[in-house]
Write a protein that holds these residues in place. Structure first.
Motif, short mmCIF file in Angstrom:
data_model
loop_
_atom_site.label_atom_id
_atom_site.label_comp_id
_atom_site.label_asym_id
_atom_site.label_seq_id
_atom_site.Cartn_x
_atom_site.Cartn_y
_atom_site.Cartn_z
N HIS A 220 0.79 -1.26 -0.03
CA HIS A 220 0.03 -0.02 0.10
C HIS A 220 0.92 1.36 0.11
CE1 HIS A 220 -3.80 1.89 0.40
NE2 HIS A 220 -3.44 2.54 1.49
N GLY A 245 -0.76 -6.22 8.13
CA GLY A 245 -1.36 -4.92 8.58
C GLY A 245 -1.27 -4.80 9.88
N LYS A 251 -5.44 -0.54 11.05
CA LYS A 251 -5.83 -1.30 9.85
C LYS A 251 -5.31 -2.68 10.03
CE LYS A 251 -5.07 -0.24 5.66
NZ LYS A 251 -4.86 0.63 4.26
N THR A 253 -5.89 -7.03 8.46
CA THR A 253 -6.79 -8.00 7.75
C THR A 253 -6.34 -9.33 8.06
OG1 THR A 253 -7.02 -6.57 5.88
CG2 THR A 253 -7.64 -8.67 5.68
N LEU A 276 -11.33 -7.47 7.78
CA LEU A 276 -10.59 -6.25 7.89
C LEU A 276 -10.94 -5.56 9.01
CD1 LEU A 276 -9.03 -3.81 6.59
CD2 LEU A 276 -11.09 -3.08 5.16
N TYR A 278 -10.80 -2.19 11.20
CA TYR A 278 -10.43 -0.79 11.28
C TYR A 278 -10.54 -0.31 12.75
CZ TYR A 278 -10.72 0.53 6.44
OH TYR A 278 -10.32 0.59 5.05
N ALA A 300 -9.48 -0.17 1.43
CA ALA A 300 -8.44 -0.38 2.14
C ALA A 300 -7.13 -0.74 1.53
CB ALA A 300 -8.94 -1.92 3.19
N SER A 301 -7.36 -1.17 0.13
CA SER A 301 -6.02 -1.50 -0.61
C SER A 301 -6.62 -1.83 -1.89
CB SER A 301 -5.01 -2.64 -0.03
OG SER A 301 -5.50 -3.75 -0.26
N HIS A 304 -7.83 -5.54 -1.74
CA HIS A 304 -9.19 -5.76 -1.01
C HIS A 304 -9.96 -5.57 -2.23
CE1 HIS A 304 -6.93 -5.17 2.90
NE2 HIS A 304 -8.06 -5.68 3.31
N PRO A 319 -11.18 5.10 0.79
CA PRO A 319 -10.08 4.65 1.89
C PRO A 319 -10.47 5.41 3.27
CG PRO A 319 -9.06 6.22 0.54
CD PRO A 319 -10.48 5.99 -0.13
#
Length: 407
Positions: A220, A245, A251, A253, A276, A278, A300-301, A304, A319
């Motif tokens: 990322h 992550g 963040k 996953t 995921l 957050y 998220a990326s 994802h 995001p």
């Protein structure tokens, strides 16, 4: 004939609930955990019944136990409890109770508040448990368990924590209704988990997930996230999890064999989940994450977003960026200013206190003053600690310290 185990029956029920939710909402991304905090100033106002619980000889007390319905027994128990709460704690207790009841109404049928006040979690002194089928599936915490400055600030808030089971068995459409309620009371989201389920398995399985990571698919902005493998990572292994992550960054996953978790290895299916998480450690989480979970999952990326597309869903990636850090130069300037003030203005008084004040009083004074000075309060404590030590040594070594502490 082999009878299905309770584990299998429970797993099937969870799957059916998730499939029904997809049909109802049109989104394959499921909100699987939620935590939020409300300031007491904006918390819901308690009902009259809770503000003024009936006298001891109430209508419930005049009837025998067997004549009372379950709801009446709960109300009677709750009223007795509320009458015994000390006055300083009463307002926060009843506001937290009202919030817990409101949350149950939003979650839907089958959710109730336990009439017994319990010991709190996460530095809250007490909690109201949210129950489903007699089991705790969430809680609302209130009042702080300590007297430190940080906990005194926490005592001005109410916190709600809804576990995965509450989110799974809630009534369809609960998430956007909860978002509206949170907006009404100016709540801050502190955690929200978003889950994407592949009931027949991810294309390429768990091995593909590890391969994607090695190939840089989870990178990322040019950064490769931390990762951790858990479980039987070998050919044909089951019950595996792949984390990438960071919780500290807000963040993380987890890709794992959901079928094994729900059904056990004996009855495992190909069901796999991308979950995921957050958090609000370095991010401001919007309530829209409850209204448009697929968009925030995709945001998220790129990986994802790709996995969501492979699932067959279309989303507009959104995001949740980390909060911008104030320039290091500004922090260094503020630490330098504070250190110079200490040596030039407060130094002699501080030296006197260290020399003649008893240790217990001094430590109590320091703890009560643990909050950051106003000009430094906008920075993260870890950053201030690191930079302030450097600046303090630099200023003290320049002669300012000698001048300040000279007799």
């Amino acid at each position: 004939m082999t009878h299905p185990t309770s584990l299998v029956l429970e797993g099937n029920e969870v799957k059916l609930r998730l499939q029904a939710e997809r049909v109802q909402t049109g989104s394959p991304v499921h909100v699987d955990w939620l935590r939020f905090t409300v300031n007491l100033r904006f918390a819901p106002i308690p009902t009259v019944e809770h503000l003024f619980p009936p006298a001891q000889a109430s209508e419930f007390d005049l009837r025998s136990e067997h004549q009372l319905s379950e709801d009446d027994r709960r109300r009677a128990k709750l009223c007795h409890l509320l009458r015994d709460i000390p006055d300083p704690d009463f307002a926060a207790s009843t506001q937290a109770l009202e919030l817990a009841n409101n949350v149950c109404d939003i979650l839907g049928e089958g959710f109730t508040v336990d009439p017994e006040m319990k010991k709190g979690h996460d530095f809250y002194r007490h909690r109201w448990s949210i129950l489903r089928a007699g089991n705790e599936c969430g809680w609302v915490g209130f009042l702080a368990s300590g007297e430190s400055p940080r906990q005194r600030a926490q005592s001005k808030t109410i916190h709600c924590n809804l576990y995965g089971v509450a989110c799974t068995f809630a009534a369809p459409g609960w998430a956007p209704r909860m978002a509206d309620y949170m907006d009404e009371h100016r709540a801050l989201v502190t955690r929200c988990d978003l889950a994407l389920d592949f009931f027949d398995g991810i294309s390429g399985g768990m091995d593909r997930v590890a391969t994607d990571y090695d190939a840089g698919a989870m990178d990322h902005y040019g950064h490769r996230p931390e990762h951790n493998c858990v479980g039987a990572w070998r050919a044909g292994g089951v019950g595996r999890s792949f984390y990438f992550g960071s919780k500290a960054a807000g963040k993380q996953t987890n890709v794992y064999d959901k079928g094994v978790q729900l059904y056990g290895k004996q009855d495992a299916t190909g069901w796999q989940r991308i979950e995921l998480r957050y958090g609000n450690q370095k991010r401001l989480l919007p309530t829209d994450v409850l209204r448009r979970p697929a968009d925030f999952f995709a945001g998220a990326s790129d990986w994802h977003a790709q996995m969501l597309a492979e699932h067959g869903a279309i989303a507009t990636p959104e995001p949740i960026k980390t909060e911008p850090r104030l320039p290091l130069e500004t922090l260094m300037a503020e630490c330098t200013r504070n250190a110079r003030w200490f040596f030039s203005t407060a130094g002699k008084s501080a030296a006197l206190a260290f020399l003649y004040m008893d240790r217990e009083t001094l430590m109590q004074f320091i703890e009560n003053c643990a909050e950051m000075p106003g000009r430094l309060a906008k920075f993260k404590r870890s950053e201030v600690e690191r930079i302030y030590q450097q600046m303090f040594k630099k200023i003290s070594g320049s002669g300012a310290g000698h001048t300040a502490f000279a007799h």
